[in-house]
Write a protein that holds these residues in place. Structure first.
Motif, short mmCIF file in Angstrom:
data_model
loop_
_atom_site.label_atom_id
_atom_site.label_comp_id
_atom_site.label_asym_id
_atom_site.label_seq_id
_atom_site.Cartn_x
_atom_site.Cartn_y
_atom_site.Cartn_z
N GLN A 1 -69.04 -87.90 19.07
CA GLN A 1 -69.26 -86.82 20.03
C GLN A 1 -67.96 -86.12 20.38
O GLN A 1 -67.88 -84.89 20.37
N GLU A 2 -66.95 -86.90 20.69
CA GLU A 2 -65.67 -86.32 21.11
C GLU A 2 -65.05 -85.48 20.01
O GLU A 2 -64.53 -84.39 20.26
N ARG A 3 -65.13 -85.97 18.76
CA ARG A 3 -64.55 -85.22 17.65
C ARG A 3 -65.30 -83.91 17.42
O ARG A 3 -64.67 -82.87 17.15
N VAL A 4 -66.62 -83.94 17.53
CA VAL A 4 -67.41 -82.73 17.32
C VAL A 4 -67.17 -81.73 18.46
O VAL A 4 -67.06 -80.51 18.23
N LEU A 5 -67.06 -82.21 19.69
CA LEU A 5 -66.77 -81.32 20.82
C LEU A 5 -65.40 -80.66 20.65
O LEU A 5 -65.25 -79.46 20.91
N ASP A 6 -64.42 -81.43 20.21
CA ASP A 6 -63.09 -80.86 19.96
C ASP A 6 -63.15 -79.82 18.85
O ASP A 6 -62.42 -78.81 18.90
N LEU A 7 -64.02 -80.05 17.86
CA LEU A 7 -64.20 -79.07 16.79
C LEU A 7 -64.77 -77.76 17.35
O LEU A 7 -64.29 -76.67 17.01
N PHE A 8 -65.76 -77.86 18.21
CA PHE A 8 -66.32 -76.67 18.86
C PHE A 8 -65.22 -75.88 19.58
O PHE A 8 -65.14 -74.64 19.49
N ILE A 9 -64.37 -76.60 20.30
CA ILE A 9 -63.30 -75.95 21.07
C ILE A 9 -62.30 -75.27 20.14
O ILE A 9 -61.89 -74.13 20.37
N ASP A 10 -61.90 -75.96 19.07
CA ASP A 10 -60.95 -75.39 18.11
C ASP A 10 -61.52 -74.13 17.46
O ASP A 10 -60.80 -73.13 17.27
N ILE A 11 -62.80 -74.18 17.10
CA ILE A 11 -63.44 -73.02 16.47
C ILE A 11 -63.48 -71.84 17.43
O ILE A 11 -63.22 -70.69 17.05
N GLN A 12 -63.77 -72.12 18.68
CA GLN A 12 -63.82 -71.03 19.67
C GLN A 12 -62.45 -70.38 19.83
O GLN A 12 -62.34 -69.15 19.93
N ARG A 13 -61.40 -71.19 19.86
CA ARG A 13 -60.05 -70.65 20.00
C ARG A 13 -59.67 -69.78 18.81
O ARG A 13 -58.97 -68.77 18.96
N SER A 14 -60.12 -70.16 17.62
CA SER A 14 -59.71 -69.42 16.42
C SER A 14 -60.60 -68.21 16.13
O SER A 14 -60.15 -67.26 15.49
N THR A 15 -61.85 -68.24 16.59
CA THR A 15 -62.78 -67.15 16.26
C THR A 15 -63.17 -66.28 17.45
O THR A 15 -63.62 -65.15 17.26
N GLY A 16 -63.06 -66.81 18.67
CA GLY A 16 -63.49 -66.06 19.84
C GLY A 16 -64.98 -66.06 20.07
O GLY A 16 -65.49 -65.29 20.89
N VAL A 17 -65.72 -66.95 19.39
CA VAL A 17 -67.16 -67.03 19.58
C VAL A 17 -67.48 -67.58 20.96
O VAL A 17 -66.73 -68.37 21.53
N ALA A 18 -68.60 -67.13 21.53
CA ALA A 18 -69.07 -67.64 22.82
C ALA A 18 -70.14 -68.70 22.59
O ALA A 18 -70.87 -68.65 21.59
N TYR A 19 -70.25 -69.66 23.52
CA TYR A 19 -71.27 -70.70 23.44
C TYR A 19 -72.14 -70.70 24.68
O TYR A 19 -71.63 -70.61 25.81
N LEU A 20 -73.44 -70.83 24.48
CA LEU A 20 -74.36 -71.23 25.53
C LEU A 20 -74.69 -72.68 25.21
O LEU A 20 -75.46 -72.97 24.29
N PHE A 21 -74.07 -73.60 25.95
CA PHE A 21 -74.06 -75.01 25.57
C PHE A 21 -75.01 -75.80 26.47
O PHE A 21 -74.77 -75.95 27.66
N VAL A 22 -76.08 -76.32 25.87
CA VAL A 22 -77.12 -77.04 26.61
C VAL A 22 -76.90 -78.55 26.48
O VAL A 22 -76.76 -79.06 25.36
#
Length: 273
Positions: free
Chosen positions: A184-205
């Motif tokens: 879980q922690e590794r995947v969450l960190d991946l989400f964060i890294d991707i957002q920083r590099s792409t600027g994508v927004a998340y609606l996270f449920v």
């Protein structure tokens, strides 16, 4: 500037039985997501958080209210026009085992949405290599089937598929709840890294307040179809004001057994009549 604007959203499902009245599961929820932001939706099962995500994706038709994306009203779009939004709004589902076609290779899974949108086979292959690198998977993963990967790796493939058309918003529907804690922690960190590099927004449920705290900029708390608390993630997840959010916080596990025992007792007292 607002990317997603949900205003007074209401959703009702048919009641059970003959002549049963519709059951309203969302009672006028309003929220917004800015470009590059993560809004965490948290609540227990049945709170309506997943229904909001499905309404944004066009999988559920609202009975009232309005959903605007990038300035356009989208809740009443016809299916044909709705499909054009797939490039800008993507989704990562909860279960990495059932969200991927088991008969297609990872390369085909990632290339399919690109080809549908008009990319050449050569451009799609090049994009697939970039996507695999972006989510931390080796290049030879493209030739393998989903069953050859672990749960965490499959979810990385699902994330790569969502990223393929370069969307502006990704709806993340409990994307780590089926994974063990370390994954879980590794995947969450991946989400964060991707957002920083792409600027994508998340609606996270998520139902897990600790997951929401880890990834969100702002948090919206849902209880039985109503928005009961919203604000910055640090404030809502560490010092909540609403009694329901306080109970959610007490329900979140902690590593210290003594602190966990104290939390259980506090939650028991909070739930006592």
């Amino acid at each position: 500037m607002t990317l997603l604007d949900v205003s007074d959203l209401r959703v009702a499902f048919p009641g059970r039985g003959w002549r049963a009245k519709p059951v309203e599961v969302l009672h006028g929820v309003s929220l917004d997501v800015a470009p590059g932001e993560t809004l965490g939706l948290v609540g227990e099962s049945g709170s309506g958080k997943t229904t909001i995500g499905r309404a944004v994706l066009g999988l559920v038709r609202p009975s009232g209210g309005e959903i605007r994306f990038d300035g356009q009203e989208i809740s009443s779009l016809k299916p044909r026009k709705r499909r054009h939004l797939a490039k800008d709004i993507q989704v990562v589902f909860q279960d990495p085992y059932t969200s991927l076609n088991p008969s297609l290779t990872v390369g085909d899974i990632l290339a399919e949405p690109l080809v549908v949108q008009g990319a050449t086979a050569r451009d799609a292959r090049s994009r697939v290599k970039t996507l695999l690198d972006q989510v931390g998977l080796p290049a030879d993963a493209a030739a393998r089937l989903p069953r050859e990967f672990s749960g965490g790796q499959r979810q990385r493939v699902a994330i790569a598929r969502a990223l393929a058309p370069e969307p502006k918003l990704i709806v993340c529907d409990e994307p780590v709840s089926a994974l063990d804690l370390s994954t879980q922690e590794r995947v969450l960190d991946l989400f964060i890294d991707i957002q920083r590099s792409t600027g994508v927004a998340y609606l996270f449920v998520s139902h897990d307040l600790s997951v929401i705290r880890h990834i969100s900029h702002r948090v919206a708390v849902l209880y039985r179809g109503d928005l009961v608390e919203t604000g910055p993630a640090a404030t809502v997840t560490l010092a909540p004001e609403h009694p329901y959010t306080q109970r959610l916080l007490l329900a979140a596990p902690v590593a210290d057994p003594i602190a966990q025992r104290e939390r259980r007792e506090q939650r028991r007292l909070a739930l006592a009549p």
